[in-house]
Structures are given as structure tokens and as C-alpha cells.
Design a protein around this motif. Structure first.
Motif, PDB file in Angstrom:
ATOM      1  N   ALA A   1      -9.318  -0.639  18.534  1.00 10.12           N
ATOM      2  CA  ALA A   1     -10.081  -0.694  19.792  1.00 10.12           C
ATOM      3  C   ALA A   1     -10.729   0.649  20.142  1.00 10.12           C
ATOM      4  O   ALA A   1     -11.505   0.717  21.095  1.00 10.12           O
ATOM      5  N   LEU A   2     -10.418   1.679  19.379  1.00  9.68           N
ATOM      6  CA  LEU A   2     -10.998   3.000  19.657  1.00  9.68           C
ATOM      7  C   LEU A   2     -12.335   3.159  18.949  1.00  9.68           C
ATOM      8  O   LEU A   2     -12.440   2.844  17.758  1.00  9.68           O
ATOM      9  N   PRO A   3     -13.351   3.687  19.625  1.00 12.96           N
ATOM     10  CA  PRO A   3     -14.625   3.954  18.966  1.00 12.96           C
ATOM     11  C   PRO A   3     -14.476   5.055  17.897  1.00 12.96           C
ATOM     12  O   PRO A   3     -15.145   5.021  16.874  1.00 12.96           O
ATOM     13  N   ALA A   4     -13.592   6.006  18.155  1.00 14.13           N
ATOM     14  CA  ALA A   4     -13.271   7.096  17.225  1.00 14.13           C
ATOM     15  C   ALA A   4     -11.948   7.687  17.692  1.00 14.13           C
ATOM     16  O   ALA A   4     -11.600   7.594  18.866  1.00 14.13           O
ATOM     17  N   ILE A   5     -11.237   8.284  16.759  1.00 13.47           N
ATOM     18  CA  ILE A   5      -9.946   8.876  17.133  1.00 13.47           C
ATOM     19  C   ILE A   5     -10.173  10.350  17.455  1.00 13.47           C
ATOM     20  O   ILE A   5     -10.037  11.230  16.613  1.00 13.47           O
ATOM     21  N   THR A   6     -10.575  10.566  18.696  1.00 14.16           N
ATOM     22  CA  THR A   6     -10.807  11.918  19.196  1.00 14.16           C
ATOM     23  C   THR A   6     -10.012  12.092  20.483  1.00 14.16           C
ATOM     24  O   THR A   6      -9.611  11.107  21.113  1.00 14.16           O
ATOM     25  N   ARG A   7      -9.816  13.323  20.858  1.00 16.11           N
ATOM     26  CA  ARG A   7      -9.110  13.620  22.108  1.00 16.11           C
ATOM     27  C   ARG A   7      -9.770  12.909  23.279  1.00 16.11           C
ATOM     28  O   ARG A   7      -9.101  12.322  24.127  1.00 16.11           O
ATOM     29  N   GLU A   8     -11.089  12.945  23.310  1.00  9.89           N
ATOM     30  CA  GLU A   8     -11.821  12.339  24.419  1.00  9.89           C
ATOM     31  C   GLU A   8     -11.623  10.821  24.475  1.00  9.89           C
ATOM     32  O   GLU A   8     -11.381  10.257  25.542  1.00  9.89           O
ATOM     33  N   HIS A   9     -11.738  10.158  23.331  1.00 10.68           N
ATOM     34  CA  HIS A   9     -11.579   8.699  23.307  1.00 10.68           C
ATOM     35  C   HIS A   9     -10.141   8.291  23.609  1.00 10.68           C
ATOM     36  O   HIS A   9      -9.922   7.294  24.301  1.00 10.68           O
ATOM     37  N   LEU A  10      -9.171   9.029  23.089  1.00 12.73           N
ATOM     38  CA  LEU A  10      -7.771   8.712  23.391  1.00 12.73           C
ATOM     39  C   LEU A  10      -7.526   8.787  24.893  1.00 12.73           C
ATOM     40  O   LEU A  10      -6.864   7.922  25.469  1.00 12.73           O
ATOM     41  N   ASN A  11      -8.079   9.802  25.516  1.00  7.83           N
ATOM     42  CA  ASN A  11      -7.896   9.961  26.956  1.00  7.83           C
ATOM     43  C   ASN A  11      -8.695   8.912  27.741  1.00  7.83           C
ATOM     44  O   ASN A  11      -8.166   8.289  28.660  1.00  7.83           O
ATOM     45  N   ASP A  12      -9.949   8.704  27.368  1.00  8.92           N
ATOM     46  CA  ASP A  12     -10.794   7.755  28.095  1.00  8.92           C
ATOM     47  C   ASP A  12     -10.311   6.309  27.950  1.00  8.92           C
ATOM     48  O   ASP A  12     -10.299   5.558  28.920  1.00  8.92           O
ATOM     49  N   VAL A  13      -9.933   5.924  26.737  1.00 12.33           N
ATOM     50  CA  VAL A  13      -9.576   4.528  26.476  1.00 12.33           C
ATOM     51  C   VAL A  13      -8.149   4.212  26.903  1.00 12.33           C
ATOM     52  O   VAL A  13      -7.888   3.229  27.582  1.00 12.33           O
ATOM     53  N   TYR A  14      -7.196   5.070  26.507  1.00 12.98           N
ATOM     54  CA  TYR A  14      -5.784   4.770  26.764  1.00 12.98           C
ATOM     55  C   TYR A  14      -5.088   5.719  27.739  1.00 12.98           C
ATOM     56  O   TYR A  14      -3.962   5.465  28.147  1.00 12.98           O
ATOM     57  N   GLY A  15      -5.734   6.812  28.083  1.00 10.73           N
ATOM     58  CA  GLY A  15      -5.113   7.769  28.995  1.00 10.73           C
ATOM     59  C   GLY A  15      -3.948   8.508  28.368  1.00 10.73           C
ATOM     60  O   GLY A  15      -2.970   8.806  29.047  1.00 10.73           O
ATOM     61  N   ILE A  16      -4.050   8.774  27.049  1.00 11.23           N
ATOM     62  CA  ILE A  16      -2.965   9.458  26.344  1.00 11.23           C
ATOM     63  C   ILE A  16      -3.484  10.706  25.640  1.00 11.23           C
ATOM     64  O   ILE A  16      -4.681  10.869  25.421  1.00 11.23           O
ATOM     65  N   SER A  17      -2.544  11.543  25.253  1.00 16.83           N
ATOM     66  CA  SER A  17      -2.862  12.776  24.542  1.00 16.83           C
ATOM     67  C   SER A  17      -2.805  12.553  23.032  1.00 16.83           C
ATOM     68  O   SER A  17      -2.312  11.525  22.553  1.00 16.83           O
ATOM     69  N   GLU A  18      -3.279  13.539  22.297  1.00 17.52           N
ATOM     70  CA  GLU A  18      -3.173  13.496  20.850  1.00 17.52           C
ATOM     71  C   GLU A  18      -1.707  13.499  20.402  1.00 17.52           C
ATOM     72  O   GLU A  18      -1.366  12.895  19.387  1.00 17.52           O
ATOM     73  N   THR A  19      -0.850  14.154  21.165  1.00 13.98           N
ATOM     74  CA  THR A  19       0.575  14.187  20.847  1.00 13.98           C
ATOM     75  C   THR A  19       1.166  12.784  20.909  1.00 13.98           C
ATOM     76  O   THR A  19       1.902  12.360  20.008  1.00 13.98           O
ATOM     77  N   THR A  20       0.847  12.041  21.950  1.00  9.95           N
ATOM     78  CA  THR A  20       1.345  10.670  22.068  1.00  9.95           C
ATOM     79  C   THR A  20       0.789   9.812  20.943  1.00  9.95           C
ATOM     80  O   THR A  20       1.500   9.009  20.343  1.00  9.95           O
ATOM     81  N   TRP A  21      -0.485   9.980  20.621  1.00  8.88           N
ATOM     82  CA  TRP A  21      -1.097   9.225  19.531  1.00  8.88           C
ATOM     83  C   TRP A  21      -0.391   9.520  18.202  1.00  8.88           C
ATOM     84  O   TRP A  21      -0.118   8.611  17.412  1.00  8.88           O
TER      85      TRP A  21
ATOM     86  N   LEU B   1      -9.604  -3.575  28.425  1.00 10.55           N
ATOM     87  CA  LEU B   1     -10.616  -3.592  27.373  1.00 10.55           C
ATOM     88  C   LEU B   1     -10.934  -5.020  26.976  1.00 10.55           C
ATOM     89  O   LEU B   1     -12.093  -5.383  26.793  1.00 10.55           O
ATOM     90  N   GLY B   2      -9.889  -5.832  26.843  1.00 14.29           N
ATOM     91  CA  GLY B   2     -10.077  -7.236  26.480  1.00 14.29           C
ATOM     92  C   GLY B   2     -10.829  -8.008  27.533  1.00 14.29           C
ATOM     93  O   GLY B   2     -11.617  -8.903  27.221  1.00 14.29           O
ATOM     94  N   ALA B   3     -10.614  -7.661  28.779  1.00 14.11           N
ATOM     95  CA  ALA B   3     -11.294  -8.346  29.884  1.00 14.11           C
ATOM     96  C   ALA B   3     -12.793  -8.029  29.875  1.00 14.11           C
ATOM     97  O   ALA B   3     -13.600  -8.847  30.289  1.00 14.11           O
ATOM     98  N   ARG B   4     -13.151  -6.853  29.392  1.00 11.97           N
ATOM     99  CA  ARG B   4     -14.567  -6.453  29.353  1.00 11.97           C
ATOM    100  C   ARG B   4     -15.294  -7.080  28.188  1.00 11.97           C
ATOM    101  O   ARG B   4     -16.507  -7.198  28.205  1.00 11.97           O
ATOM    102  N   ALA B   5     -14.572  -7.414  27.136  1.00 17.72           N
ATOM    103  CA  ALA B   5     -15.208  -7.926  25.909  1.00 17.72           C
ATOM    104  C   ALA B   5     -15.711  -9.339  26.070  1.00 17.72           C
ATOM    105  O   ALA B   5     -15.436 -10.076  26.913  1.00 17.72           O
TER     106      ALA B   5
END
Length: 66
Positions: free
Chosen positions: A18-38, A62-66
């Protein structure tokens, strides 16, 4: 004591997909988590239950938006 949860490899792959890319920004924007949690999720290590609940809520939105 803090409650923790370990998720399955299949569930991790679903989250990853479900992530557009595995970046710090996407992890935070999509799931609200840090790279450490990922990293913990990727390694199959436990994370805090309340963090997992937040991830699930955001994933459901995310599923509701799709």
C-alpha cells in the motif's frame, strides 16, 4: 508492561504493497510510523500494540478511499 504484537509476513507484505515508496515521508504520511518501527515490522519483531492499532486504522482509511 507495554503490550506488543508481532505480525505475519503476509500482513507485512500487504502493508508494504500500500506504500507508494518506502521512504521516511511515506511511512509517516501513510501509517504514521518511523523507519525504526518499519524495520521492526520487516524483521518480524514485536511493536507496541497501540502503534499497530494506529497502523490498522490508517490502512482501513486507505481502503475506504480506494
Amino acid at each position: 508492561m507495554v503490550e506488543t504484537i508481532t505480525i505475519s509476513r503476509e500482513r507485512f507484505e500487504t502493508l508494504k504493497g500500500a506504500l507508494p515508496a518506502i521512504t521516511r515521508e511515506h511511512l509517516n504520511d501513510v501509517y504514521g510510523i518511523s523507519e525504526t518501527t518499519w524495520t521492526k515490522l520487516r524483521r518480524g519483531e514485536p511493536i507496541k500494540l497501540n502503534t499497530w492499532q494506529r497502523i490498522q486504522a490508517r490502512f482501513a482509511r486507505l481502503g475506504a478511499r480506494a
